[in-house]
Scaffold this motif. Structure first.
Motif, mmCIF file in Angstrom:
data_model
loop_
_atom_site.group_PDB
_atom_site.id
_atom_site.type_symbol
_atom_site.label_atom_id
_atom_site.label_comp_id
_atom_site.label_asym_id
_atom_site.label_seq_id
_atom_site.Cartn_x
_atom_site.Cartn_y
_atom_site.Cartn_z
ATOM 1 N N GLN A 117 0.828 -1.206 0.000
ATOM 2 C CA GLN A 117 0.000 0.000 0.000
ATOM 3 C C GLN A 117 0.867 1.263 0.000
ATOM 4 O O GLN A 117 0.588 2.231 -0.723
ATOM 5 C CB GLN A 117 -0.910 -0.019 1.245
ATOM 6 C CG GLN A 117 -1.868 1.165 1.319
ATOM 7 C CD GLN A 117 -2.912 1.140 0.216
ATOM 8 O OE1 GLN A 117 -3.610 0.148 0.046
ATOM 9 N NE2 GLN A 117 -2.996 2.222 -0.553
ATOM 10 N N SER A 118 1.928 1.253 0.781
ATOM 11 C CA SER A 118 2.832 2.427 0.833
ATOM 12 C C SER A 118 3.515 2.649 -0.514
ATOM 13 O O SER A 118 3.620 3.791 -0.998
ATOM 14 C CB SER A 118 3.879 2.231 1.928
ATOM 15 O OG SER A 118 3.264 2.096 3.191
ATOM 16 N N GLU A 119 4.004 1.588 -1.133
ATOM 17 C CA GLU A 119 4.674 1.721 -2.423
ATOM 18 C C GLU A 119 3.719 2.221 -3.493
ATOM 19 O O GLU A 119 4.099 3.020 -4.364
ATOM 20 C CB GLU A 119 5.282 0.378 -2.827
ATOM 21 C CG GLU A 119 6.476 -0.025 -1.966
ATOM 22 C CD GLU A 119 7.046 -1.376 -2.388
ATOM 23 O OE1 GLU A 119 6.349 -2.087 -3.160
ATOM 24 O OE2 GLU A 119 8.162 -1.716 -1.958
ATOM 25 N N THR A 121 1.071 4.153 -3.027
ATOM 26 C CA THR A 121 0.803 5.578 -2.760
ATOM 27 C C THR A 121 1.966 6.447 -3.235
ATOM 28 O O THR A 121 1.774 7.512 -3.853
ATOM 29 C CB THR A 121 0.543 5.771 -1.259
ATOM 30 O OG1 THR A 121 -0.536 4.947 -0.845
ATOM 31 C CG2 THR A 121 0.224 7.241 -0.964
ATOM 32 N N ARG A 122 3.185 5.991 -2.951
ATOM 33 C CA ARG A 122 4.367 6.748 -3.360
ATOM 34 C C ARG A 122 4.460 6.816 -4.883
ATOM 35 O O ARG A 122 4.776 7.876 -5.452
ATOM 36 C CB ARG A 122 5.620 6.089 -2.775
ATOM 37 C CG ARG A 122 6.878 6.909 -2.996
ATOM 38 C CD ARG A 122 8.111 6.227 -2.415
ATOM 39 N NE ARG A 122 7.943 5.908 -1.006
ATOM 40 C CZ ARG A 122 7.797 4.681 -0.540
ATOM 41 N NH1 ARG A 122 7.800 3.629 -1.361
ATOM 42 N NH2 ARG A 122 7.650 4.472 0.755
ATOM 43 N N SER A 123 4.175 5.708 -5.558
ATOM 44 C CA SER A 123 4.264 5.683 -7.023
ATOM 45 C C SER A 123 3.234 6.601 -7.650
ATOM 46 O O SER A 123 3.519 7.285 -8.662
ATOM 47 C CB SER A 123 4.074 4.260 -7.528
ATOM 48 O OG SER A 123 5.099 3.422 -7.051
ATOM 49 N N GLU A 124 2.032 6.642 -7.098
ATOM 50 C CA GLU A 124 1.007 7.518 -7.663
ATOM 51 C C GLU A 124 1.394 8.987 -7.488
ATOM 52 O O GLU A 124 1.103 9.831 -8.370
ATOM 53 C CB GLU A 124 -0.340 7.235 -6.987
ATOM 54 C CG GLU A 124 -0.939 5.884 -7.373
ATOM 55 C CD GLU A 124 -2.212 5.576 -6.600
ATOM 56 O OE1 GLU A 124 -2.957 4.684 -7.039
ATOM 57 O OE2 GLU A 124 -2.452 6.212 -5.541
ATOM 58 N N THR A 125 2.073 9.323 -6.388
ATOM 59 C CA THR A 125 2.534 10.707 -6.184
ATOM 60 C C THR A 125 3.614 11.066 -7.201
ATOM 61 O O THR A 125 3.618 12.161 -7.797
ATOM 62 C CB THR A 125 3.065 10.869 -4.758
ATOM 63 O OG1 THR A 125 2.043 10.520 -3.815
ATOM 64 C CG2 THR A 125 3.512 12.308 -4.507
ATOM 65 N N LEU A 126 4.561 10.167 -7.418
ATOM 66 C CA LEU A 126 5.630 10.402 -8.380
ATOM 67 C C LEU A 126 5.119 10.434 -9.817
ATOM 68 O O LEU A 126 5.682 11.122 -10.676
ATOM 69 C CB LEU A 126 6.719 9.338 -8.238
ATOM 70 C CG LEU A 126 7.477 9.362 -6.895
ATOM 71 C CD1 LEU A 126 8.446 8.180 -6.834
ATOM 72 C CD2 LEU A 126 8.228 10.683 -6.726
ATOM 73 N N ARG A 140 2.936 -1.705 -8.946
ATOM 74 C CA ARG A 140 2.700 -1.516 -7.519
ATOM 75 C C ARG A 140 1.241 -1.849 -7.156
ATOM 76 O O ARG A 140 0.974 -2.429 -6.101
ATOM 77 C CB ARG A 140 3.009 -0.057 -7.115
ATOM 78 C CG ARG A 140 4.455 0.350 -7.299
ATOM 79 C CD ARG A 140 5.343 -0.329 -6.278
ATOM 80 N NE ARG A 140 6.729 0.123 -6.364
ATOM 81 C CZ ARG A 140 7.666 -0.451 -7.095
ATOM 82 N NH1 ARG A 140 7.360 -1.536 -7.823
ATOM 83 N NH2 ARG A 140 8.902 0.020 -7.102
#
Length: 400
Positions: A117-119, A121-126, A140
């Motif tokens: 879940q964390s990965e 979220t981070r990928s969608e931000t990037l 992810r």
């Protein structure tokens, strides 16, 4: 002279013949005495008799649902047990270890889903700043879905291991009488299938089934009568003379056996005291149609005339006439007469052997027909064999 001798001889012969005729008339037997009575009219219930055996309404072979080491037996052989009562325990430690391992796998899967879940979220931000490609974001997201599936699998594994732990307690599946234990504590047993080791058996005791076979003719009769409700049935054991147990017919098989021409029937018998056991032999009688008024005569008054059954009826002038009759069952020494008699006919009930031919005169004496219930000792029953040996009652105490 010769003519005179002939006349004298003729007179002498006539005198002799006349004397013989007077003597034979004097020796004519009197009319035989017989006892007559009108048929007894009573309400009668017809029964059809069958033989069969008792069967338990429920019978279970107790098997362990998991294999393992028997650590305890918690019943006495022959006890009455209730549904859910503990019978056997298996060593729970292997199941406890497997449950702990499954819970650890669940915790690992939960950690994986947090990371996925964390990965994601981070990928969608990037991705919004075009720092990663869309393919990486999709990877992810797939990882997160895989972690969720792993959580579901781990939860299912935990539930399975919890069941294995519960199955180390073998409980009674039904209420009833338990048999002896087939395995003792300390044995390893297989479980989890129909080929597993049988630990014991439990059979229900109340009520109990009585199973018997009936002919196709009986089936047709009861179907044509179209009874309303369950047919009543009475049962006796092989050493009993009276039908003391009552029940109802609750099942008729769906087909007649083409090989034997019979159909299987079953009755439900109350057995609150548990006296009746599965496998015991018994005799049953099933009630036919409702009761009806029937004419009855003593069974001894029925004679046989070739293929016919007849009774002798005395007319007003004392003459005897045979009456062909259609007979029914026997009730307390009296035979049911279905047809051939009128309620006012005077039937010879004693002295039938004195009737030599129809039309002869008799001297009737009027009487009444009464039932003669059979004594218990006259009923055909099976008795137990005598004991093999015996001792005086005080011989046991003298041994001390």
């Amino acid at each position: 002279m010769r003519t005179a001798k002939i006349v004298a001889a003729a007179v002498l012969m006539t005198t002799v013949l006349y004397g013989c005729s007077r003597k034979s008339e004097a020796q004519a037997p009197p009319a035989p005495a017989v006892t007559v009575a009108v048929p007894l009219v009573r309400a009668v219930q017809d029964w059809d008799e069958f033989t069969g055996r008792f069967e338990a309404t429920q019978s279970v072979e107790v098997r362990a649902r998991v294999g393992g080491y028997i650590s305890g037996v918690h019943f006495r052989d022959g006890d009455y047990v209730r549904r859910g009562q503990l019978l056997f325990t298996l060593d729970p430690r292997p199941a406890q270890a497997a449950l702990a391992s499954a819970r650890a796998q669940l915790a690992q899967a939960q950690a994986q889903i947090s990371l996925a879940q964390s990965e994601l979220t981070r990928s969608e931000t990037l991705l919004a700043s075009q720092a990663v490609s869309q393919a990486e974001v999709d990877t992810r997201r797939a990882n997160l879905m895989t972690a969720r599936a792993a959580i579901a699998s781990a939860n299912a594994n935990v539930r399975a291991r919890q069941l294995d732990l519960e199955f180390t307690r073998v409980t009674a599946p039904i209420s009833g009488r338990v048999s002896d234990r087939r395995v003792d504590a300390g044995n390893l047993v297989a479980g989890g299938s129909s080929a597993a080791d049988v630990l014991t058996t439990v059979v229900s005791s109340a009520p109990i089934h009585f199973v018997f076979d009936g002919s196709e003719a009986v089936l047709l009769k009861y179907q044509r009568q179209a009874r309303n409700g369950a047919a009543p049935i009475q049962v006796r054991l092989q050493d009993e003379s009276d039908f003391t147990r009552s029940g109802t017919l609750d099942f008729t098989d769906n087909a007649v056996d083409t090989a034997s021409g019979v159909i299987r029937l079953r009755a439900l018998i109350p057995n609150a005291d548990g006296f009746l056991k599965p496998g015991m032999f018994g005799q049953a009688r099933l009630a036919g149609a409702g009761s009806y008024n029937a004419m009855l005569v003593p069974d001894a008054s029925v004679a046989t005339d070739q293929a016919r059954r007849i009774v002798y009826v005395v007319a007003r002038d004392g003459s005897v006439a045979p009456r062909p009759v259609q007979l029914g069952p026997l009730v307390d020494g009296l035979r049911v007469v279905r047809s051939g008699l009128a309620p006012t006919d005077r039937v010879i009930i004693n002295g039938v052997q004195r009737i030599q031919q129809p039309g002869m005169k008799v001297k009737p004496t009027l009487a009444q027909i009464r039932p003669t219930p059979a004594r218990a000792s006259q009923a055909p029953v099976t008795q137990a064999a005598p004991a093999s040996s015996a001792t005086f009652a005080n011989s046991l105490s003298s041994v001390d």
